[in-house]
Scaffold this active site. Sequence first.
Site, PDB file in Angstrom:
ATOM      1  N   SER A 131       0.942   8.523   4.426  1.00 24.38           N
ATOM      2  CA  SER A 131      -0.016   9.018   3.325  1.00 24.38           C
ATOM      3  C   SER A 131      -0.401  10.280   3.632  1.00 24.38           C
ATOM      4  CB  SER A 131      -1.132   7.999   3.086  1.00 24.38           C
ATOM      5  OG  SER A 131      -2.096   8.667   2.210  1.00 24.38           O
TER       6      SER A 131
ATOM      7  N   HIS B 118       3.943   8.733   0.999  1.00 21.54           N
ATOM      8  CA  HIS B 118       2.775   8.059  -0.081  1.00 21.54           C
ATOM      9  C   HIS B 118       1.908   9.186  -0.332  1.00 21.54           C
ATOM     10  CE1 HIS B 118       0.707   4.489  -1.474  1.00 21.54           C
ATOM     11  NE2 HIS B 118      -0.319   5.088  -1.344  1.00 21.54           N
TER      12      HIS B 118
ATOM     13  N   HIS C 296       1.432   6.799  -5.920  1.00 26.71           N
ATOM     14  CA  HIS C 296       0.289   5.786  -6.132  1.00 26.71           C
ATOM     15  C   HIS C 296      -0.701   6.251  -7.040  1.00 26.71           C
ATOM     16  CE1 HIS C 296      -3.266   3.518  -4.128  1.00 26.71           C
ATOM     17  NE2 HIS C 296      -3.116   3.083  -5.283  1.00 26.71           N
TER      18      HIS C 296
ATOM     19  N   MET D 275      -3.997   6.179  -8.755  1.00 25.01           N
ATOM     20  CA  MET D 275      -5.313   5.873  -8.821  1.00 25.01           C
ATOM     21  C   MET D 275      -6.044   6.496  -9.865  1.00 25.01           C
ATOM     22  SD  MET D 275      -6.264   5.066  -4.856  1.00 25.01           S
ATOM     23  CE  MET D 275      -5.213   6.412  -4.100  1.00 25.01           C
TER      24      MET D 275
ATOM     25  N   MET E  23      -4.645  -3.348  -1.525  1.00 23.58           N
ATOM     26  CA  MET E  23      -5.751  -2.486  -0.857  1.00 23.58           C
ATOM     27  C   MET E  23      -6.493  -3.144   0.288  1.00 23.58           C
ATOM     28  SD  MET E  23      -4.851   0.569  -2.202  1.00 23.58           S
ATOM     29  CE  MET E  23      -6.192   1.335  -1.510  1.00 23.58           C
TER      30      MET E  23
ATOM     31  N   ASP F 296      -2.573  -1.223   2.251  1.00 25.88           N
ATOM     32  CA  ASP F 296      -2.818   0.325   2.411  1.00 25.88           C
ATOM     33  C   ASP F 296      -4.246   0.414   2.708  1.00 25.88           C
ATOM     34  OD1 ASP F 296      -3.426   3.118   1.669  1.00 25.88           O
ATOM     35  OD2 ASP F 296      -2.946   2.741  -0.265  1.00 25.88           O
TER      36      ASP F 296
END
Length: 216
Positions: free
Chosen positions: A8, A33, A66, A68, A136, A174
């Site tokens: 990430s 990521h 990703h 969010m 998560m 994650d």
Amino acid sequence: MGLFTTVSILSSDFSAIGDTLREAADAGASMIHWDVMDGHFVPNLTFGPKLIDDFRKKSSLPFDTHLMITSPGDYLDRFLKSSDYLTFHVESVDKPGYLISRIREAGKGAGLSIKPQTPLPLLTPYISDLASVLLMGVEPGFGGQTISDAVYDRLALLVRMRREAGAAFKIVVDGGVHAENAAILRRAGADGVVLGSAFIAAENKKKFIEAVSADK
């Protein structure tokens, strides 16, 4: 079989993202990521599509973006351009199936992410069409958090759901992953992990990736 490792960018020094991309590749990471946050769905702001587009030229590793964000469908096409996989939250839309279809039609891998307190059965109608489920282990929004103990039971349930559905999606954890808990996550059913602050802090990043991904 060992875990595949996704690095990430969230915990990186944003002025040196190119360095982090090179370090991830040199260390043997499987993927990059990108945590895209809008300050609304989660209380933080990070990357837009242009930044990811620009860094796409700096790495040969696959990109998993990703989202969010609230209303991910409004931005889907912009993020699809430089993403190999596009993951959004099951909590962020009323009809995930439509967005999953759009991602798949674009030739990209579709992923659904789910928060620690959201019931896993919400994923059931969609799992046969997914490339991955991003489980998560922390509340999304910030790096450096400690993984929830509940993630191990949720992993076991997700593995059972996958088996009963005859699905083939990858299960990726994650949040709060480090060398010490990676083997436990693998034994609990994880196929891969997202590595953030632990990777950035590792003095020898290659040895760190090897330790996390080892089949043990």
